[in-house]
Design a protein around this motif. Structure first.
Motif, PDB file in Angstrom:
ATOM      1  N   THR A  37       0.858  -1.195   0.000  1.00 30.22           N
ATOM      2  CA  THR A  37       0.000   0.000   0.000  1.00 30.22           C
ATOM      3  C   THR A  37       0.888   1.237   0.000  1.00 30.22           C
ATOM      4  O   THR A  37       2.091   1.150   0.258  1.00 30.22           O
ATOM      5  CB  THR A  37      -0.887   0.053   1.253  1.00 30.22           C
ATOM      6  OG1 THR A  37      -0.043   0.133   2.405  1.00 30.22           O
ATOM      7  CG2 THR A  37      -1.785  -1.161   1.361  1.00 30.22           C
ATOM      8  N   ARG A  38       0.264   2.360  -0.285  1.00 32.95           N
ATOM      9  CA  ARG A  38       1.046   3.591  -0.279  1.00 32.95           C
ATOM     10  C   ARG A  38       0.190   4.761   0.122  1.00 32.95           C
ATOM     11  O   ARG A  38      -1.024   4.767  -0.038  1.00 32.95           O
ATOM     12  CB  ARG A  38       1.697   3.826  -1.640  1.00 32.95           C
ATOM     13  CG  ARG A  38       0.824   4.502  -2.690  1.00 32.95           C
ATOM     14  CD  ARG A  38      -0.348   3.662  -3.132  1.00 32.95           C
ATOM     15  NE  ARG A  38      -1.041   4.198  -4.263  1.00 32.95           N
ATOM     16  CZ  ARG A  38      -2.010   5.143  -4.232  1.00 32.95           C
ATOM     17  NH1 ARG A  38      -2.415   5.647  -3.094  1.00 32.95           N
ATOM     18  NH2 ARG A  38      -2.579   5.566  -5.341  1.00 32.95           N
ATOM     19  N   PHE A  39       0.885   5.763   0.681  1.00 28.68           N
ATOM     20  CA  PHE A  39       0.253   7.043   0.961  1.00 28.68           C
ATOM     21  C   PHE A  39       0.859   7.987  -0.064  1.00 28.68           C
ATOM     22  O   PHE A  39       2.074   8.048  -0.210  1.00 28.68           O
ATOM     23  CB  PHE A  39       0.565   7.454   2.398  1.00 28.68           C
ATOM     24  CG  PHE A  39       0.075   8.826   2.770  1.00 28.68           C
ATOM     25  CD1 PHE A  39      -1.194   9.258   2.392  1.00 28.68           C
ATOM     26  CD2 PHE A  39       0.869   9.676   3.523  1.00 28.68           C
ATOM     27  CE1 PHE A  39      -1.649  10.522   2.752  1.00 28.68           C
ATOM     28  CE2 PHE A  39       0.419  10.931   3.894  1.00 28.68           C
ATOM     29  CZ  PHE A  39      -0.843  11.355   3.504  1.00 28.68           C
ATOM     30  N   ALA A  40      -0.013   8.702  -0.803  1.00 24.64           N
ATOM     31  CA  ALA A  40       0.488   9.466  -1.950  1.00 24.64           C
ATOM     32  C   ALA A  40       0.025  10.920  -1.906  1.00 24.64           C
ATOM     33  O   ALA A  40      -0.762  11.351  -2.738  1.00 24.64           O
ATOM     34  CB  ALA A  40       0.025   8.789  -3.245  1.00 24.64           C
ATOM     35  N   PRO A  41       0.505  11.675  -0.932  1.00 14.80           N
ATOM     36  CA  PRO A  41       0.024  13.054  -0.785  1.00 14.80           C
ATOM     37  C   PRO A  41       0.781  14.037  -1.677  1.00 14.80           C
ATOM     38  O   PRO A  41       1.886  13.752  -2.131  1.00 14.80           O
ATOM     39  CB  PRO A  41       0.334  13.367   0.672  1.00 14.80           C
ATOM     40  CG  PRO A  41       1.579  12.585   0.941  1.00 14.80           C
ATOM     41  CD  PRO A  41       1.484  11.327   0.105  1.00 14.80           C
ATOM     42  N   ILE A  72       5.496  10.882  -3.060  1.00 17.71           N
ATOM     43  CA  ILE A  72       5.133  12.293  -3.047  1.00 17.71           C
ATOM     44  C   ILE A  72       4.628  12.701  -4.433  1.00 17.71           C
ATOM     45  O   ILE A  72       5.335  12.578  -5.430  1.00 17.71           O
ATOM     46  CB  ILE A  72       6.355  13.159  -2.644  1.00 17.71           C
ATOM     47  CG1 ILE A  72       6.817  12.785  -1.226  1.00 17.71           C
ATOM     48  CG2 ILE A  72       6.024  14.639  -2.737  1.00 17.71           C
ATOM     49  CD1 ILE A  72       5.810  13.052  -0.131  1.00 17.71           C
ATOM     50  N   GLU A  73       3.398  13.167  -4.481  1.00 16.11           N
ATOM     51  CA  GLU A  73       2.789  13.543  -5.759  1.00 16.11           C
ATOM     52  C   GLU A  73       2.968  15.044  -5.956  1.00 16.11           C
ATOM     53  O   GLU A  73       2.100  15.855  -5.642  1.00 16.11           O
ATOM     54  CB  GLU A  73       1.320  13.114  -5.776  1.00 16.11           C
ATOM     55  CG  GLU A  73       1.179  11.636  -5.376  1.00 16.11           C
ATOM     56  CD  GLU A  73       0.212  10.827  -6.205  1.00 16.11           C
ATOM     57  OE1 GLU A  73      -0.870  11.316  -6.542  1.00 16.11           O
ATOM     58  OE2 GLU A  73       0.566   9.663  -6.539  1.00 16.11           O
ATOM     59  N   ASP A  74       4.158  15.373  -6.481  1.00 20.31           N
ATOM     60  CA  ASP A  74       4.531  16.785  -6.601  1.00 20.31           C
ATOM     61  C   ASP A  74       4.436  17.283  -8.040  1.00 20.31           C
ATOM     62  O   ASP A  74       5.233  18.091  -8.477  1.00 20.31           O
ATOM     63  CB  ASP A  74       5.949  16.995  -6.054  1.00 20.31           C
ATOM     64  CG  ASP A  74       6.961  16.072  -6.725  1.00 20.31           C
ATOM     65  OD1 ASP A  74       6.548  15.247  -7.572  1.00 20.31           O
ATOM     66  OD2 ASP A  74       8.152  16.169  -6.417  1.00 20.31           O
ATOM     67  N   THR A 232      -0.354  13.781 -15.726  1.00 18.44           N
ATOM     68  CA  THR A 232      -1.551  14.031 -14.923  1.00 18.44           C
ATOM     69  C   THR A 232      -1.613  12.954 -13.839  1.00 18.44           C
ATOM     70  O   THR A 232      -0.908  11.942 -13.906  1.00 18.44           O
ATOM     71  CB  THR A 232      -2.811  13.904 -15.791  1.00 18.44           C
ATOM     72  OG1 THR A 232      -2.778  12.623 -16.435  1.00 18.44           O
ATOM     73  CG2 THR A 232      -2.888  15.000 -16.818  1.00 18.44           C
ATOM     74  N   TYR A 233      -2.497  13.171 -12.889  1.00 22.12           N
ATOM     75  CA  TYR A 233      -2.678  12.169 -11.825  1.00 22.12           C
ATOM     76  C   TYR A 233      -2.962  10.795 -12.430  1.00 22.12           C
ATOM     77  O   TYR A 233      -2.379   9.796 -12.024  1.00 22.12           O
ATOM     78  CB  TYR A 233      -3.825  12.573 -10.890  1.00 22.12           C
ATOM     79  CG  TYR A 233      -4.213  11.441  -9.957  1.00 22.12           C
ATOM     80  CD1 TYR A 233      -3.467  11.179  -8.813  1.00 22.12           C
ATOM     81  CD2 TYR A 233      -5.281  10.592 -10.267  1.00 22.12           C
ATOM     82  CE1 TYR A 233      -3.786  10.119  -7.978  1.00 22.12           C
ATOM     83  CE2 TYR A 233      -5.603   9.524  -9.430  1.00 22.12           C
ATOM     84  CZ  TYR A 233      -4.850   9.289  -8.288  1.00 22.12           C
ATOM     85  OH  TYR A 233      -5.160   8.231  -7.484  1.00 22.12           O
ATOM     86  N   HIS A 234      -3.873  10.776 -13.419  1.00 19.28           N
ATOM     87  CA  HIS A 234      -4.319   9.493 -13.979  1.00 19.28           C
ATOM     88  C   HIS A 234      -3.150   8.666 -14.526  1.00 19.28           C
ATOM     89  O   HIS A 234      -3.013   7.486 -14.230  1.00 19.28           O
ATOM     90  CB  HIS A 234      -5.320   9.721 -15.125  1.00 19.28           C
ATOM     91  CG  HIS A 234      -6.441  10.632 -14.767  1.00 19.28           C
ATOM     92  ND1 HIS A 234      -7.262  10.397 -13.694  1.00 19.28           N
ATOM     93  CD2 HIS A 234      -6.871  11.793 -15.322  1.00 19.28           C
ATOM     94  CE1 HIS A 234      -8.164  11.370 -13.614  1.00 19.28           C
ATOM     95  NE2 HIS A 234      -7.947  12.230 -14.585  1.00 19.28           N
TER      96      HIS A 234
HETATM   97  N1  GLU Z   1      -2.279  12.737  -4.600  1.00 21.37           N
HETATM   98  C1  GLU Z   1      -3.562  12.124  -4.622  1.00 21.37           C
HETATM   99  C2  GLU Z   1      -4.457  12.796  -3.604  1.00 21.37           C
HETATM  100  O1  GLU Z   1      -3.946  13.358  -2.673  1.00 21.37           O
HETATM  101  C3  GLU Z   1      -3.425  10.662  -4.288  1.00 21.37           C
HETATM  102  C4  GLU Z   1      -4.653   9.857  -4.416  1.00 21.37           C
HETATM  103  C5  GLU Z   1      -4.228   8.391  -4.353  1.00 21.37           C
HETATM  104  O2  GLU Z   1      -3.995   7.919  -3.231  1.00 21.37           O
HETATM  105  O3  GLU Z   1      -4.074   7.781  -5.388  1.00 21.37           O
HETATM  106  O4  GLU Z   1      -5.649  12.807  -3.754  1.00 21.37           O
END
Ligand code: GLU
Length: 545
Positions: A37-41, A72-74, A232-234
Motif C-alpha cells: 500500500t502507499r500514501f500518496a500526498p 510524493i505527488e509533486d 496528470t494524476y491518472h
Molecule cells: N495525490 C492524490 C491525492 O492526494 C493521491 C490519491 C491516491 O492515493 O491515489 O488525492
C-alpha cells in the motif's frame, strides 16, 4: 499514420525500454497474500486529519508482512510548499507510522522502487507515454485554451456532453506533416489518450469498501502529459502503482468517478490493475446535518491542531480505529490491555458513507487513555509538549520534576483512576493550584454553606491541623471540628436527620478544599495538602480568611 515515426518525433532520445523498468522494479518478493500500500500526498504543507486517517489504513493493511511506502505527488508545482515533505513525515511519525520506503527526513530516499517523488520520475513517464504513441494509443494535441473554450461553448449549444472526445477531438486525426510542422514551430502540446472506450459498455470494479461499482467506459481523450511533460494524476497513478507494485490502492472516493479512466489506462498499458479501496471523506455533524470535515471551517481538520492541543498519539490512534472499524470498541472492551497490532482491522468494515468525526468522542477516549498512563509517562509527555507550546509549564516542570510527578501520581495508580485530563494542553490548568505562581484563590463555596460558616470552619481547622497526621488522623481532625460548628461528622447520620445539621463532614472538607486549592473539585485532598506542605497551606488558609 506511421506511429513509430511519430514516436521518434515526440520522444527523441528515450533512454530505456519498458522491459528495462519491468526488470528494474520486479514483482516484490513477499509472502503470499502480503499487501503493498502507499500514501500518496501532494506536499502542500497542509496535513488533513483525513490524510492521517488514510495512511493509518494503508499502514494497517500492509502490516505485518507487506510494504507501506510513501510517494510524493509533486506534479502540481503551484501547490507545493517548502518543507511540505517534512510536514508529511512528521505528521506520520507523530502516530508512529513509518513508511518502509520513500522520501526521508534527511532529504534522501530509501527503497528499491524509487524515485519516490513524481518529479524525479519524468524519464519513466516519457518511456511509457512513448509506448502508447507507438501503438497509436496516444497523440499530441495543440489546442489552445481559447480553442478548448470555444469547443465547450459549441457542445453546450448543441446539447452534447462536454469534453475532448470522438468527433470533437480536433487533433485526434491530425496528419504527420501538420504535427511535425507544429512541433518545428515550437507550438506547445499535451499528450492525449486516444480513448477506445464505448459509453454503452461498462467497467465493473469490486471496491473493497464500497462493493461492486459499475460505470460506463471512459470515452474522453484525457490528458496524459501536460505541456511541460509532467504527467496528470491518472497517468502517473497507472505507471507508478504498476512499477512500484502496489497491490491495494486505498484512496479517497473523490477518485471513484475517474475509475473508468484508470481501468482503461491499465489495460492499454498492458498492466494488471491493483485492488481499489475508496473510502468516503470524514464527516462532521453541523447542526442536524452531516457535512465533510473542512479544511477551511474546522480547525480540527488540520493534523497540527492535535499537536498544538497536545493529544497523545495513543488517544488519536485509539480514536481513529474507533471510527475506522465499527467493531473496534467492542474489541477494545474485551481486550483492554491488548496492543493495537492484534486488532483484526478489515477494509470491508469501513463505513461506505463516511465515518463521523467527533471531537467529544476523541476527548472521551483520550481521558481514559491518559488516566491509565503512569505518572512518569504523563510527566514526560506533558513536559515534551510544554517544551514547544508552553514555556511557563515547561519551566515549572523542569525545575522540580519530583514535585510534578508526585502531583500527577495522586489518585492515579488506583482501580478507578480519575479522568481529568484530555490533552497536555490541559495539564497546567489541572495542577495550577500546586504552584504559587499559578494559584488563583477563589471564594466559591458549596451552595449550602454561608460565608460566616466557611470562615469558622477554616479558623477551627487551622487550630487542629497538624502536618504530621496520617490519613486517618487527618480525617479525624476534620470530623472533630464538625460537631461544634453544627455539622454532622457522619454522612449517614446527617441523612437521617438533615434538619438537625447545617451540613455534614463532606461540606466541611469542601470548604477546606476550596480554601487550600481554590477549587471545589480536586483529587484526594489529603495527598494534595501533604504535597503543598504546612507553610503554603497555612498561608492559603489565612488568605482565605
Ligand atoms: N495525490 C492524490 C491525492 O492526494 C493521491 C490519491 C491516491 O492515493 O491515489 O488525492
Amino acid at each position: 499514420m506511421d506511429f513509430l515515426k511519430l514516436s521518434n518525433l515526440l520522444f527523441p532520445g528515450i533512454k530505456e525500454s519498458p522491459e528495462y523498468y519491468e526488470e528494474k522494479y520486479p514483482p516484490r518478493n513477499l509472502p503470499e497474500g502480503a499487501k503493498v500500500t502507499r500514501f500518496a500526498p501532494s506536499p502542500t504543507g497542509f496535513m488533513h486529519i483525513g490524510n492521517i486517517y488514510s495512511s493509518f489504513v494503508d499502514f494497517l493493511v500492509a502490516k505485518p508482512e507487506g510494504v507501506f511506502y510513501l510517494r510524493i505527488e509533486d506534479t502540481d508545482q503551484k501547490r507545493e510548499v517548502e518543507g511540505g515533505i517534512e510536514k508529511i513525515l512528521s505528521g506520520l511519525a507523530s502516530l508512529d507510522i513509518f513508511p518502509s520506503e520513500g522520501p526521508a527526513f534527511d532529504g534522501g530516499e530509501t527503497g528499491a522502487y524509487g524515485p519516490y517523488k513524481q518529479r524525479g520520475r519524468c524519464e519513466i513517464y516519457r518511456c511509457f507515454a512513448n509506448e502508447l504513441v507507438k501503438k497509436g494509443f496516444a497523440y499530441p494535441c495543440f489546442c489552445t485554451e481559447e480553442e478548448l473554450g470555444a469547443l465547450r461553448e459549441n457542445q453546450e449549444k448543441d446539447g452534447e456532453n462536454p469534453g475532448y472526445y470522438g468527433k470533437w477531438a480536433n487533433c485526434r486525426e491530425m496528419n504527420f506533416a501538420a504535427i511535425e510542422n507544429n512541433i518545428k514551430n515550437g507550438r506547445p502540446y499535451v499528450l492525449r489518450l486516444r480513448s477506445d472506450g464505448d459509453e454503452n459498455k461498462k467497467i465493473v470494479v469490486e471496491d473493497l469498501i464500497k462493493g461492486k461499482l459499475e460505470m460506463p467506459e471512459n470515452t474522453q481523450d484525457i490528458v496524459l502529459l501536460k505541456t511541460d511533460g509532467i504527467p496528470t494524476y491518472h497517468f502517473a497513478h497507472a505507471v507508478d502503482d504498476h512499477l512500484m507494485r502496489t497491490t491495494h490502492v486505498i484512496r479517497g472516493d473523490d477518485w471513484v468517478s475517474s475509475l473508468p479512466i484508470h481501468i482503461q489506462l491499465f489495460r492499454m498499458l498492458g498492466f494488471k490493475p491493483p485492488k481499489y479501496a475508496q473510502y468516503s471523506n470524514l464527516m462532521k455533524m453541523d447542526g442536524a446535518s452531516k457535512r465533510k470535515l473542512s479544511k477551511r471551517k474546522d480547525p480540527e481538520a488540520a493534523v497540527s491542531f492535535y499537536f498544538e492541543q497536545g493529544y497523545p498519539k495513543e488517544s488519536l490512534i485509539e480514536y481513529l480505529l474507533t471510527i475506522m472499524n465499527s467493531n473496534f470498541e467492542d474489541w477494545r472492551r474485551a481486550n483492554r490491555n491488548e496492543i493495537i497490532d492484534r486488532f483484526p482491522f478489515a477494509l470491508k468494515k469501513m463505513s461506505p458513507s463516511g465515518a463521523l468525526f467527533d471531537l467529544a468522542k476523541l476527548n472521551d477516549i483520550s481521558k481514559t487513555v491518559i488516566s491509565l498512563m503512569p505518572a512518569d509517562e504523563v510527566y514526560q509527555n506533558a513536559l515534551n509538549w510544554a517544551k514547544e507550546y508552553d514555556e511557563e509549564l515547561f519551566a515549572l516542570f523542569s525545575n522540580d520534576p519530583d514535585y510534578a510527578k508526585a502531583i500527577l501520581a495522586i489518585d492515579r495508580d488506583v482501580p478507578k483512576p480519575r479522568k481529568d485530563i484530555e490533552r497536555w494542553g490541559q495539564v497546567k490548568d489541572y495542577l495550577s493550584y500546586f504552584y504559587e505562581s499559578l494559584f488563583a484563590p477563589c471564594r466559591d463555596l458549596p451552595e449550602n454553606i454561608s460565608k460566616a460558616d466557611a470562615d469558622a470552619i477554616i479558623k477551627n481547622y487551622m487550630e487542629v491541623y497538624d502536618e504530621s497526621d496520617g490519613k486517618e488522623g487527618w480525617f479525624n481532625k476534620i470530623k472533630s471540628i464538625c460537631g461544634p460548628l453544627g455539622f454532622s461528622p457522619d454522612v449517614k447520620e446527617y441523612k437521617k436527620n438533615p434538619e438537625s445539621y447545617k451540613g455534614h463532614v463532606g461540606d466541611v472538607s469542601s470548604v477546606i478544599r476550596a480554601a487550600a486549592t481554590g477549587r471545589l473539585n480536586t483529587p484526594d485532598l489529603y495527598e494534595i495538602m501533604k504535597l503543598l506542605g504546612k507553610d503554603r497551606l497555612l498561608k492559603r488558609l489565612e488568605t482565605f480568611l
